[in-house]
Design an enzyme around this catalytic site. Structure first.
Site, mmCIF file in Angstrom:
data_model
loop_
_atom_site.group_PDB
_atom_site.id
_atom_site.type_symbol
_atom_site.label_atom_id
_atom_site.label_comp_id
_atom_site.label_asym_id
_atom_site.label_seq_id
_atom_site.Cartn_x
_atom_site.Cartn_y
_atom_site.Cartn_z
ATOM 1 N N GLY A 106 -9.754 2.325 9.263
ATOM 2 C CA GLY A 106 -10.239 1.146 8.531
ATOM 3 C C GLY A 106 -9.870 1.168 7.058
ATOM 4 C CE LYS A 125 -0.592 1.192 4.844
ATOM 5 N NZ LYS A 125 -1.253 1.028 6.088
HETATM 6 C C1 R5P Z 1 0.162 0.955 9.561
HETATM 7 O O1 R5P Z 1 1.337 0.820 9.337
HETATM 8 C C2 R5P Z 1 -0.589 0.179 10.587
HETATM 9 O O2 R5P Z 1 -0.075 -1.106 10.769
HETATM 10 C C3 R5P Z 1 -2.054 0.108 10.240
HETATM 11 O O3 R5P Z 1 -2.208 -0.636 9.047
HETATM 12 C C4 R5P Z 1 -2.655 1.470 10.043
HETATM 13 O O4 R5P Z 1 -2.263 2.349 11.053
HETATM 14 C C5 R5P Z 1 -4.160 1.383 9.992
HETATM 15 O O5 R5P Z 1 -4.672 2.667 9.757
HETATM 16 P P1 R5P Z 1 -6.042 2.865 8.961
HETATM 17 O O6 R5P Z 1 -7.016 1.893 9.549
HETATM 18 O O7 R5P Z 1 -6.417 4.308 9.220
HETATM 19 O O8 R5P Z 1 -5.767 2.614 7.515
#
Ligand code: R5P
Length: 312
Positions: free
Chosen positions: A224, A192
């Site tokens: 999320g 991502k």
């Molecule tokens: C990022 O490196 C973390 O491991 C999580 O994937 C992230 O913080 C999740 O954030 P969100 O739910 O806002 O995409």
């Protein structure tokens, strides 16, 4: 030993004290009309080994200030040692200076907590190297101690179950590998990109998720976005089912609704953050109780026993 409820996650503190067959030290924490916080301990705690259990979740900055004031109160009440048990540690995603003229917030938090604390324990620190910001003993408990067993014994994930462990970003690849190796199932990694804070886009998927039961593992769900984007891509690539297994349910903005409406079959999160109210009318969320592990870790710390033995 005394246990102090920092009020950042009272249901968890209640469970831990029940397991340890003890009670919390009587105290009063209140907020004045202008937002200032006052703390008062009602018992003689002189010479005690104090354990403050407090999640640094929403409202993060209030909870942080509350913790600093509790520690100050304990120090001035002459406890022998201040042990911080922060099931969720805030500001851990800001652990480096990745562009000019920005702070290293995780380092600043370390400096603040170290002003008063003698030891700190948390769950699934976002980046393990943050431990290096601290000079006091730091124990990072892995959620996988609980989750790996749950996947094997409760969800019956095994090498012939057509299952695959998925990391929703490259940063979580090591975590996914740990699960994959333990369960003897393959892993996939979603690549991502974050164009802006709080937004993410999927670029690519490494691994074959077609006709597989996917379990996406991560340390936290915030808005999320990461999970929903990863799920959409692996669903489009032919995933048979998608479950999520996450440690910290930050669940900000409309994350709960977004996740409920998304294509997940089940969402497992822990109670390192208290989401009792938010999850009241949900159907996909299952909360896994980390209190037994936390209680055991607190007991071990208080008896100077090994914490790493818990990882075996
Ligand atoms: C990022 O490196 C973390 O491991 C999580 O994937 C992230 O913080 C999740 O954030 P969100 O739910 O806002 O995409």
């Amino acid at each position: 030993m005394i246990i102090v409820d920092g009020t950042g996650n009272t249901p968890l503190v209640k469970k831990v004290t029940e397991i340890l067959e003890t009670s919390v030290t009587k105290s009063k924490i209140q907020t004045f009309n202008d937002g200032e916080i006052s703390v008062e301990m009602f018992e003689n705690i002189r010479g005690q080994d104090a354990y403050i259990i407090h999640s640094l979740s929403y409202p993060v900055n209030d909870n942080l200030m509350k913790l600093m004031l509790i520690m100050d109160a304990l120090q001035r009440a002459s406890v022998s040692r201040i042990n911080l048990v922060c099931p969720y540690l805030c500001y851990s995603r800001q652990d480096r200076k990745d562009k000019g003229r920005t702070p290293i917030s995780a380092r600043l938090i370390a400096d603040m907590l170290e002003m008063k604390a003698d030891r700190i324990m948390t769950f699934d620190l976002h980046a393990e190297q943050i431990q290096g910001f601290y000079t006091i003993p730091f124990d990072n408990l892995y959620a996988s101690i609980v989750y790996k067993k749950f996947l094997k014994e409760e969800l019956n994930i095994h090498p012939d179950s057509d299952s695959i462990i998925v990391s929703p970003d490259t940063g979580g690849a090591k975590r996914a590998r740990t699960y994959g190796e333990y369960l003897d199932v393959p892993i996939a990694i979603v690549e991502k990109r974050r164009p802006r804070a709080g937004e993410c886009e999927v670029m690519n998927v490494i691994g074959d998720v077609k006709d597989k039961h996917c379990i996406i593992v991560d340390d936290m769900i915030d808005t999320g976005g990461t999970m929903c984007n990863a799920a959409k891509v692996i669903k489009d690539m032919g995933a048979k089912s998608i479950k999520i297994m996450v440690t910290h349910g930050v669940l900000s903005k409309n994350a709960v609704e977004k996740l409920e409406e998304s294509c997940f079959d089940q969402i497992y999160i822990s109670n390192t953050i208290d989401n009792t109210e938010k999850l009241q009318n949900t159907t996909k969320f299952i909360v896994i109780d980390f209190a037994p592990l936390l209680a055991e870790a607190v007991k071990r710390l208080s008896e100077d026993q090994s914490i790493s033995d818990l990882f075996d």
